[in-house]
Motif scaffolding. Structure first.
Motif, PDB file in Angstrom:
ATOM      1  N   CYS A  55      -0.273  -1.956   5.265  1.00 10.31           N
ATOM      2  CA  CYS A  55      -1.566  -1.972   4.573  1.00 10.31           C
ATOM      3  C   CYS A  55      -1.518  -1.190   3.267  1.00 10.31           C
ATOM      4  O   CYS A  55      -2.042  -1.653   2.240  1.00 10.31           O
ATOM      5  N   ILE A  56      -0.899  -0.037   3.273  1.00  3.17           N
ATOM      6  CA  ILE A  56      -0.783   0.741   2.041  1.00  3.17           C
ATOM      7  C   ILE A  56       0.017  -0.035   0.997  1.00  3.17           C
ATOM      8  O   ILE A  56      -0.344  -0.053  -0.189  1.00  3.17           O
ATOM      9  N   SER A  57       1.075  -0.690   1.422  1.00  6.12           N
ATOM     10  CA  SER A  57       1.876  -1.484   0.486  1.00  6.12           C
ATOM     11  C   SER A  57       1.048  -2.603  -0.138  1.00  6.12           C
ATOM     12  O   SER A  57       1.240  -2.942  -1.309  1.00  6.12           O
ATOM     13  N   CYS A  58       0.128  -3.174   0.625  1.00  7.34           N
ATOM     14  CA  CYS A  58      -0.755  -4.210   0.074  1.00  7.34           C
ATOM     15  C   CYS A  58      -1.565  -3.657  -1.094  1.00  7.34           C
ATOM     16  O   CYS A  58      -1.677  -4.293  -2.146  1.00  7.34           O
ATOM     17  N   PHE A  59      -2.131  -2.476  -0.918  1.00  9.84           N
ATOM     18  CA  PHE A  59      -2.951  -1.882  -1.985  1.00  9.84           C
ATOM     19  C   PHE A  59      -2.125  -1.589  -3.228  1.00  9.84           C
ATOM     20  O   PHE A  59      -2.587  -1.749  -4.348  1.00  9.84           O
ATOM     21  N   LEU A  60      -0.892  -1.155  -3.025  1.00 11.68           N
ATOM     22  CA  LEU A  60      -0.056  -0.755  -4.148  1.00 11.68           C
ATOM     23  C   LEU A  60       0.619  -1.929  -4.850  1.00 11.68           C
ATOM     24  O   LEU A  60       0.996  -1.809  -6.009  1.00 11.68           O
ATOM     25  N   CYS A  61       0.783  -3.044  -4.156  1.00 15.00           N
ATOM     26  CA  CYS A  61       1.526  -4.168  -4.730  1.00 15.00           C
ATOM     27  C   CYS A  61       0.647  -5.311  -5.222  1.00 15.00           C
ATOM     28  O   CYS A  61       1.051  -6.059  -6.099  1.00 15.00           O
ATOM     29  N   CYS A  62      -0.516  -5.471  -4.659  1.00 15.93           N
ATOM     30  CA  CYS A  62      -1.376  -6.603  -5.008  1.00 15.93           C
ATOM     31  C   CYS A  62      -1.948  -6.381  -6.416  1.00 15.93           C
ATOM     32  O   CYS A  62      -2.616  -5.384  -6.671  1.00 15.93           O
ATOM     33  N   GLN A  63      -1.649  -7.333  -7.299  1.00 14.58           N
ATOM     34  CA  GLN A  63      -2.082  -7.234  -8.692  1.00 14.58           C
ATOM     35  C   GLN A  63      -2.809  -8.512  -9.090  1.00 14.58           C
ATOM     36  O   GLN A  63      -3.029  -9.388  -8.261  1.00 14.58           O
ATOM     37  N   ASP A  64      -3.139  -8.641 -10.373  1.00 13.40           N
ATOM     38  CA  ASP A  64      -3.950  -9.757 -10.854  1.00 13.40           C
ATOM     39  C   ASP A  64      -3.256 -11.115 -10.825  1.00 13.40           C
ATOM     40  O   ASP A  64      -3.907 -12.141 -10.864  1.00 13.40           O
TER      41      ASP A  64
END
Length: 189
Positions: A55-64
């Motif tokens: 879940c943390i990786s999702c926040f850090l990797c998901c971009q525009d």
């Protein structure tokens, strides 16, 4: 003059992050809690797909967009690998030395080494700091060599999350691209 406040809205990026988290959390839960697939090492039962890490990786990797998400994902994998490898070296030495004071000094040296290696790898400095978070988590979360497996599964979880984020971002990009021509035709009429 005060800067204008941004309207509090849910953006498409927010939705992408939430969908990525949903997929990662569900996959980790199904694997560990429903299927009962965990890795046992001594007294520890470790998640192969760690819910928190995914879940943390999702926040850090998901971009525009997919291209920027890919770059963020690659950086995340690099810093996780560097922080984890440095932590594994510290753990191996700690298992031989077995002194808390020496371990503390090794962790401090490991922080410096992680920062240096992340800079050498060309990742942005803020990412290098997150690499240090991995170092601390892997070396300090558990005891004994179970920490090594925790680190390995942290990397596996990060890789899984990066792949999920890329898939979700790609799907959202395709949906937006397919809607754009229809919206242009409607506006032209």
């Amino acid at each position: 003059m005060k800067p204008e406040k941004e309207k509090a809205t849910i953006t498409l990026l927010d939705v992408r992050m939430a969908v990525s988290v949903l997929i990662c959390y569900t996959a980790a839960m199904l694997l560990a809690d429903v299927a009962g697939i965990k890795f046992t090492w001594g007294n520890y039962s470790l998640e192969i797909l760690q819910k928190m890490t995914c879940c943390i990786s999702c926040f850090l990797c998901c971009q525009d967009n997919t291209k920027v998400s890919l770059r963020a994902g690659i950086n995340r994998l690099i810093i996780t690998a560097i922080g984890g490898i440095v932590a594994i070296v510290i753990i191996a030495l700690d298992c031989v030395i077995g002194n808390d004071w020496v371990e503390m000094l090794m962790i401090v040296a490991g922080v410096l080494l992680t920062l240096f290696l992340c800079k050498l790898a060309g990742v942005p400095y803020i990412n290098a700091r997150i690499g240090c978070v991995t170092l601390i988590l892997v070396s300090c979360t558990l005891n004994s060599t179970a920490r090594i497996w925790y680190g390995v599964f942290r990397l596996v979880s990060t890789l899984f999350a990066v792949l999920v984020v890329l898939l979700v971002t790609w799907v959202f990009d395709k949906i937006q691209a397919s809607r754009a021509p229809a919206e242009e035709q409607t506006a032209a009429q």
